[in-house]
Design a protein around this motif. Structure first.
Motif, PDB file in Angstrom:
ATOM      1  N   LEU A  60       0.870  -1.185   0.000  1.00  0.00           N
ATOM      2  CA  LEU A  60       0.000   0.000   0.000  1.00  0.00           C
ATOM      3  C   LEU A  60       0.898   1.224   0.000  1.00  0.00           C
ATOM      4  O   LEU A  60       1.743   1.385   0.892  1.00  0.00           O
ATOM      5  CB  LEU A  60      -0.868  -0.006   1.265  1.00  0.00           C
ATOM      6  N   LEU A  61       0.720   2.101  -0.998  1.00  0.00           N
ATOM      7  CA  LEU A  61       1.592   3.268  -1.115  1.00  0.00           C
ATOM      8  C   LEU A  61       0.767   4.538  -1.293  1.00  0.00           C
ATOM      9  O   LEU A  61      -0.185   4.570  -2.101  1.00  0.00           O
ATOM     10  CB  LEU A  61       2.526   3.104  -2.321  1.00  0.00           C
ATOM     11  N   GLY A  62       1.121   5.584  -0.547  1.00  0.00           N
ATOM     12  CA  GLY A  62       0.496   6.884  -0.734  1.00  0.00           C
ATOM     13  C   GLY A  62       1.058   7.538  -1.986  1.00  0.00           C
ATOM     14  O   GLY A  62       2.224   7.345  -2.334  1.00  0.00           O
ATOM     15  N   VAL A  63       0.192   8.314  -2.680  1.00  0.00           N
ATOM     16  CA  VAL A  63       0.617   9.055  -3.876  1.00  0.00           C
ATOM     17  C   VAL A  63       0.812  10.514  -3.467  1.00  0.00           C
ATOM     18  O   VAL A  63      -0.134  11.188  -3.075  1.00  0.00           O
ATOM     19  CB  VAL A  63      -0.454   8.963  -4.988  1.00  0.00           C
ATOM     20  N   GLU A  64       2.051  10.980  -3.558  1.00  0.00           N
ATOM     21  CA  GLU A  64       2.394  12.340  -3.144  1.00  0.00           C
ATOM     22  C   GLU A  64       2.828  13.129  -4.376  1.00  0.00           C
ATOM     23  O   GLU A  64       3.588  12.612  -5.197  1.00  0.00           O
ATOM     24  CB  GLU A  64       3.582  12.242  -2.183  1.00  0.00           C
ATOM     25  N   VAL A  65       2.329  14.349  -4.509  1.00  0.00           N
ATOM     26  CA  VAL A  65       2.732  15.197  -5.635  1.00  0.00           C
ATOM     27  C   VAL A  65       4.160  15.693  -5.388  1.00  0.00           C
ATOM     28  O   VAL A  65       4.440  16.277  -4.339  1.00  0.00           O
ATOM     29  CB  VAL A  65       1.758  16.387  -5.781  1.00  0.00           C
ATOM     30  N   SER A  66       5.047  15.448  -6.343  1.00  0.00           N
ATOM     31  CA  SER A  66       6.464  15.794  -6.127  1.00  0.00           C
ATOM     32  C   SER A  66       6.656  17.296  -5.930  1.00  0.00           C
ATOM     33  O   SER A  66       7.454  17.722  -5.103  1.00  0.00           O
ATOM     34  CB  SER A  66       7.311  15.345  -7.312  1.00  0.00           C
ATOM     35  N   SER A  67       5.875  18.102  -6.672  1.00  0.00           N
ATOM     36  CA  SER A  67       6.139  19.554  -6.644  1.00  0.00           C
ATOM     37  C   SER A  67       5.729  20.210  -5.335  1.00  0.00           C
ATOM     38  O   SER A  67       6.341  21.188  -4.920  1.00  0.00           O
ATOM     39  CB  SER A  67       5.436  20.238  -7.817  1.00  0.00           C
ATOM     40  N   ASP A  68       4.674  19.696  -4.659  1.00  0.00           N
ATOM     41  CA  ASP A  68       4.231  20.375  -3.427  1.00  0.00           C
ATOM     42  C   ASP A  68       4.145  19.455  -2.202  1.00  0.00           C
ATOM     43  O   ASP A  68       3.745  19.898  -1.123  1.00  0.00           O
ATOM     44  CB  ASP A  68       2.899  21.100  -3.657  1.00  0.00           C
TER      45      ASP A  68
END
Ligand SMILES: CC(C)(COP(=O)(O)OP(=O)(O)OC[C@H]1O[C@@H](n2cnc3c(N)ncnc32)[C@H](O)[C@@H]1OP(=O)(O)O)[C@@H](O)C(=O)NCCC(=O)NCCS
Length: 174
Positions: A60-68
């Motif tokens: 299970l992996l969270g999706v994080e926006v790289s830019s913010d």
């Protein structure tokens, strides 16, 4: 941490509970998703705290926006077995402001690449409600193909819907 072009995939913990709880109670997000019975924020926190670390069969992996650095959703690869090399994939992005900007496509490419390269999977499978055109568009863009139709296998608001099963073989990821 697994790096894509637009997103980072990372392990989840109790600090992510509030976001997860909010997404799970948003009817737009959950429209075509299997949902569990309503749960409290405390239950979600406890579930994340008690969950064993990621394994081959339960990732299970969270999706994080790289830019913010914003957590916008999650992806999961589940039920993988070394004997078959097949895993089931789930994805949802709970932050609606981030829809239609390519984040799901990048998260799909990134988790599938991880599945094929790091986990040596042979195949990744998923199911999607036939009405969920946005999700199907994402899946087709990265190379998934329809493999079958599950008749009346999803129920929402008293109505039955069909689902497609879709699959991606190693070497087919685009
Ligand atoms: C489906 C979901 C993952 C898409 O995420 P996203 O970040 O908006 O996806 P992307 O921006 O990478 O791509 C969306 C694609 O769908 C298309 N699309 C969006 N809405 C659409 C619609 N109603 N009909 C057809 N295509 C649509 C977009 O045009 C885009 O395709 P394009 O790049 O070829 O133009 C996201 O909306 C979501 O999590 N929804 C709720 C949960 C869910 O349904 N999960 C999937 C369960 S199987």
């Amino acid at each position: 941490m697994v790096l894509g072009e637009l997103v980072k995939l990372r392990a989840m913990g109790p600090a992510d509970a509030a976001a997860l709880w909010r997404w799970n109670h948003d009817p737009d997000v959950m429209r075509w998703m299997d949902d569990n019975h309503p749960s409290t924020l405390e239950h979600v926190e406890k579930w994340l705290a008690d969950r064993p670390r990621n394994t081959y069969g339960d990732l299970l992996l969270g999706v994080e926006v790289s830019s913010d650095g914003r957590l916008i959703g999650l992806v999961a690869l589940r039920d993988a077995e070394p004997e078959t090399g097949i895993a089931e994939l789930d994805i949802y992005l709970g932050e609606k402001d981030y829809w239609r900007k390519g984040y799901a496509t990048d998260a799909m490419r990134t988790v599938c690449r991880y599945g094929f390269d790091a986990m040596r999977l042979h195949k990744i499978s998923l199911t999607v409600v036939t009405e969920n055109l946005a999700a199907q568009q994402v899946y087709k863009k990265v190379g998934f193909v329809e493999e079958g139709r599950l008749r009346q296998s999803f129920r929402r608001d008293g109505k039955w819907y069909d689902q497609f099963t879709m699959g991606l073989l190693e070497g087919e990821l685009r």
